[in-house]
Design an enzyme around this catalytic site. Structure first.
Site, PDB file in Angstrom:
ATOM      1  N   ASP A 193       0.849  -1.186   0.000  1.00 14.46           N
ATOM      2  CA  ASP A 193       0.000   0.000   0.000  1.00 14.46           C
ATOM      3  C   ASP A 193       0.888   1.241   0.000  1.00 14.46           C
ATOM      4  OD1 ASP A 193      -2.421  -1.249   0.023  1.00 14.46           O
ATOM      5  OD2 ASP A 193      -2.622  -1.256   2.189  1.00 14.46           O
ATOM      6  N   ASP A 208      -9.488  -5.890   2.212  1.00 12.88           N
ATOM      7  CA  ASP A 208      -8.178  -6.438   1.844  1.00 12.88           C
ATOM      8  C   ASP A 208      -8.018  -7.885   2.294  1.00 12.88           C
ATOM      9  OD1 ASP A 208      -7.112  -4.181   0.597  1.00 12.88           O
ATOM     10  OD2 ASP A 208      -6.571  -3.276   2.501  1.00 12.88           O
ATOM     11  N   ASP A 227      -4.883  -3.057   4.975  1.00 13.77           N
ATOM     12  CA  ASP A 227      -5.352  -2.487   6.239  1.00 13.77           C
ATOM     13  C   ASP A 227      -6.865  -2.520   6.393  1.00 13.77           C
ATOM     14  OD1 ASP A 227      -6.053  -0.565   4.410  1.00 13.77           O
ATOM     15  OD2 ASP A 227      -4.603   0.926   5.093  1.00 13.77           O
TER      16      ASP A 227
END
Length: 960
Positions: A456, A762, A758
């Site tokens: 990310d 996901d 997070d």
């Protein structure tokens, strides 16, 4: 050997292995000296079966309870309840009006009738002496009394085994038991023949060696178990927001008590049983308890919340009613905790190696005993003494038998799989200090093979400390990083536009502005929400005043799939407005009007659209995250069950949020590249923002490709196979895009993939990846539960540290395997060849036991716990197909064995006679050979522990 082991023991995966695969390899381990020790750190499949049976029973009970609840709702009207609840004396004496059992039966049984009888949620709150607004009174005495009546929110954990349990388990070694019997017989016969103390030397020597081996082994295993307990405690550190004494505060979920007001949001796990007080669009996934895959809407009509379920969407305030072992989740977790973690592929492989070597060792032990015994029998036969046996003859045969048994002790490398566990436990403990919490044991070894990292952007590559630094409101673009810029912007915004902007910021948010216990303003929420609320306050807004002016009718919280958050407000005049914020391009595409500098609402024509797009690109090129805020008027009527409009909005403005790159990230990315690990950025942000940050981090190169999620989805399989190796940045990606990218990398390109995540959405990608990395600060509980490693500081540099430790584990275990197999093969060759050539064994049972202790326990301590070296990240990754036991390793092992055999044969042909390792006539050349066999371990142990561990093997006249 590796091919053989892979064929028979290769069915176990790093995670999500089938029970059949776990059972199959256990059956193949036929030569096991001590099953209790060998299988200590493997899954307890019988306990797991019990837990699964209990889970199915719970699911059926809860399913029936829900059905009964629904039926009761249909007949509630007009039904009079006659039964009256009697408060238990001890509960009333403590100042409460309802007992724990009654609370449990209401929530767990979804008992609407009982809930109504007690006055609904407010009535339950009163009986619990709490307030749904201010929470419970958190004085020390009040909390203690509450816990005495209702219990603590903790699950029954398995007790820590004492040191003596490990001593007892070490004594269960079959070969050590046989040797102990031999020692006793040797003592009896020796004392009878030669008297005390001369006749007791051999027997006492074996007993002392056995006790030493047992205590050293037990000490190592005990310390290892304590490490795992420490790690388990770290895994359970979960905090959440509650209201106590009228203030929002963060506490551990294990400090929750009935009467607490807990705040839940998307991605949270419900920490205790409770009742819904207020909230919006609350969707609960109860599959962990009921087995039902369809999520359940929880609201005032269906207010029951069960511990262990997940918040799939929405947010709420919850009244905690039942905690700990009084909940079904608590009982289930207590059973599941006894099942243990799955064994890792490396543990299983080395169990296979131990089994193969053990069978070979058993064969050599039998042959060695047969050869030695044949020598005695042959001599007695030629002398005509076959039926005449003296005490010395019996002792001689007993010594030969003890040597054969000790060869099995040495030859079966029981410590191999345990060395893996020791190395993994050591690495996990050290990684904890480096801000990485390992949840899945296998992740340590898998991370060492990683060839790709999909990271990310926000919070991982960047600091996650956000501030609004630029804004375009009513066409005015201003730098608002300083108070002067904010004042200048305020002066240029019409009152109507400013009011609408503040209305949007303070109502369309998952954050909150509260007064903390020190009497100061505190902003709660995600970094993005905090940045926007700070911006609203700097514009002169008042959070509480804005919230009191309007009424929230419906909320659609932000998630990574929709990339927007929407609320419906009822204004004081009775009108309804919808406010929307999110990804700039998506929200702008939903607008057909905008507010101009004079405060007029005008149609959003092509020129205006291009103007706003230019502003978005301008902000993004400066590495700023961009958000668009918009609203729409929907008249004087709206019902919560109605769909919120998806188009026809009026653009209020665009804000640019600065989130700086973390210090050290560029260097960490460079380390990954030198280590042969490809780093890709996968983000939901604007592609220009993503590209700017990726270039700053060193991820995006001139040869690399940056692509948006929608474009990625449209590619055919053939196009993807050409494109994926070049992708370095994927922007505006959905969770499904991330999942598909990971899947292709693993299956089509055979990469070992680590993925960060997070959010709740996901979870599929984290589950699909070889190593799922959840963020400890920004991550939801759902994401953390799906992950193998939790990055506690949300820092990309920590991910690189995890990779380094993973490689260290792999290399350390390779060293230990080479060392132990070398010792095994050498011990077998020396004793077997000497028995065949000379009719006697050069290594006694005591010496072999000493060797076994060095290689099985001290060798593991020395080699399996070595910290990572810097040059580890300069090597190519092992990948998915790398061999653990290499050809070079076998050449070293057999080369050493062959070398010793040739030397021994040469000495024998030169008339040196029988070899002796100690006492008068000890052969210094053979001592040198034996020293060379163990010098590697000796140097490591001396270096780490300052101990001398070879005096029994090396004689006083050894050149060493």
């Amino acid at each position: 050997m590796e091919s053989y082991v892979n064929d028979r023991f290769g069915g176990v995966k790093p995670k999500n292995s089938s029970e059949e695969a776990l059972r199959r390899w256990r059956k193949l381990c036929s030569v096991v000296k001590n099953p209790k020790r060998r299988f200590r750190f493997t899954a307890n499949l019988s306990k797991r079966s019990e837990a699964e049976t209990m889970k199915r029973t719970n699911q059926e009970k809860l399913r029936i309870a829900v059905l009964v609840s629904k039926a009761a709702l249909q007949f509630m009207h007009g039904v009079k309840v006659y039964s009256e609840y009697v408060v238990p004396d001890e509960v009333e004496a403590a100042g409460f009006q309802i007992g724990a059992d009654e609370l449990g039966s209401i929530v767990e049984g979804h008992d609407v009738k009982k809930l109504k009888m007690h006055g609904g949620v407010e009535g339950i709150a009163d009986k619990l002496s709490t307030s749904t607004t201010n929470g419970l009174t958190a004085t020390e005495d009040a909390l203690r009394r509450r816990q005495e009546v209702y219990g603590a929110n903790r699950f029954t954990a398995s007790k820590v085994q004492s040191f003596w349990v490990f001593v007892w388990e070490a004594l269960q070694d079959t070969t050590l038991v046989i040797l102990a019997v031999c020692a006793v017989v040797s003592l009896i016969v020796g004392i009878a023949m030669e008297g005390w103390p001369k006749g007791a030397h051999d027997g006492l020597g074996i007993v002392a060696s056995i006790l030493l081996v047992v205590f050293v082994t037990a000490t190592s295993d005990y310390r290892q178990s304590l490490q795992f307990k420490d790690l388990d405690r770290e895994k359970k550190k979960i905090s959440m927001q509650v209201t106590r004494n009228g203030f929002r505060q963060k506490i551990s979920i294990y400090d929750l008590l009935p009467g607490d007001i807990a705040h839940l949001s998307i991605g949270d796990q419900v920490p205790a049983d409770g009742l819904f007080i207020s909230g919006f669009s609350l969707l609960i996934n109860e599959s962990s308890l009921t087995g039902e895959s369809e999520p359940v809407y929880v609201n005032a009509e269906n207010p029951f919340l069960l511990s262990g379920t997940k918040v799939q969407d929405g947010s709420c305030k919850m009244l905690v009613t039942t905690v700990g072992m009084r909940t079904q989740w608590g009982k289930l977790m207590a059973t599941l905790s006894e099942g243990g973690d799955d064994e890792t592929p490396l543990q299983v492989k080395l169990n296979g190696v131990a089994t193969v070597i053990g069978k070979i060792g058993l064969f050599f032990a039998v042959v060695t005993f047969a050869v030695l015994a044949q020598g005695v029998m042959s001599w007695k036969y030629h002398e005509g003494l076959l039926l005449s046996w003296s005490g010395d003859d019996a002792l001689q045969m007993l010594e030969y038998f003890a040597i054969a048994v000790t060869i099995v002790v040495v030859a079966v490398p029981e410590g191999l799989p345990l060395a893996v566990t020791l190395s993994l436990a050591f690495a996990m403990k050290k990684m904890m200090n480096d801000k990485a919490l390992v949840r899945n044991l296998a992740a340590c070894e898998t991370m060492g093979s990683a060839t790709a990292i999909c990271s990310d952007k926000t919070g991982t590559l960047t600091t996650n400390h956000m501030t609004v630094v630029k804004a375009c409101i009513c066409g005015n673009v201003k730098d608002v990083s300083s108070s002067e810029g904010t004042i200048s912007l305020c002066s240029q915004i019409p009152d109507f536009a400013l009011k609408t902007l503040l209305q949007s910021i303070f109502n369309n948010t998952g954050g909150e502005v509260v007064i903390n216990q020190d009497g100061k303003l505190e902003i709660l929420g995600t970094p993005t929400e905090i940045a926007l609320l700070e911006f609203g306050l700097s514009l002169g807004g008042n959070f509480q005043a804005q919230r009191q002016e309007t009424k929230l009718i419906k909320v659609e919280p932000f998630n990574s799939a929709k990339k927007r958050m929407v609320v419906v407000l009822q204004l004081p005049e009775g009108e309804y407005h919808v406010h929307c914020k999110g990804a700039s391009e998506l929200i702008l595409a939903a607008c057909d009007k905008f507010i101009d500098p004079s405060g007029n609402v005008l149609p959003l024509d092509r020129a205006a659209v291009n103007h706003f797009k230019d502003i978005i690109e301008s902000f993004a090129s400066e590495s700023l995250r961009t958000l668009c805020l918009a609203y729409i008027e929907i008249g004087n009527a709206f019902l919560a069950k109605e769909q919120i409009p998806v188009e026809g909005y009026t653009c209020i403005g665009i804000v640019g949020i600065k989130d700086p790159v973390r210090p050290g990230v560029k260097e960490s990315v460079a380390v990954c590249k030198s280590a042969g690990i490809t780093v890709r950025m996968v983000t939901g942000d604007n592609i220009n923002t993503a590209k700017a940050i990726a270039r700053e981090c060193g991820i995006l190169t001139d040869e690399g490709v940056a692509i948006e999620g929608p474009e990625f989805r449209e590619k055919s399989l053939e196009e993807l196979l050409q494109l994926i190796p070049k992708i370095q940045v994927m922007a505006r990606s959905s969770p499904l895009d991330k999942h598909n990218l990971v899947q292709h990398l693993r299956t089509r390109f055979n990469d070992v993939v680590a993925v960060t995540g997070d959010g709740t959405n996901d979870a599929p990608a984290l589950h699909e990846a070889d190593i799922g990395l959840a963020m400890g600060i920004a991550g939801t509980e759902v994401a953390k539960e799906s992950a193998d490693v939790i990055i506690l500081d949300d820092n990309f540099s920590t991910i690189v540290t995890v990779a380094k430790w993973g490689r260290s584990v792999y290399v350390n275990i390779q060293k230990f395997v080479q060392f132990q197999l070398t010792v095994n093969v050498v011990a077998l060759v020396v004793n077997f060849s000497s028995a065949c050539l000379t009719g006697t064994a050069p290594l006694t049972a005591v010496q072999l036991l000493w060797v076994n202790m060095i290689m099985d326990t001290l060798g593991a301590l020395a080699l399996a716990t070595e910290p990572p070296q810097d040059d580890l990240m300069e090597r190519s990754p092992v990948g998915r197909t790398g061999k653990f036991i290499t050809n070079m390793m076998w050449r070293n092992i057999f080369g050493q064995a062959f070398y010793q055999f040739i030397i021994m044969w040469y000495l024998q042909t030169q008339g040196k006679g029988l070899f002796k390792l100690e006492g008068p006539g000890a052969d210094p050349t053979l001592n040198t050979i034996m020293f060379n066999s163990f010098v590697f371990c000796q140097s490591k142990v001396l270096k780490k522990y300052g101990l001398c561990i070879l005096p029994t093997i090396i004689s006083t006249n050894s050149p060493a």
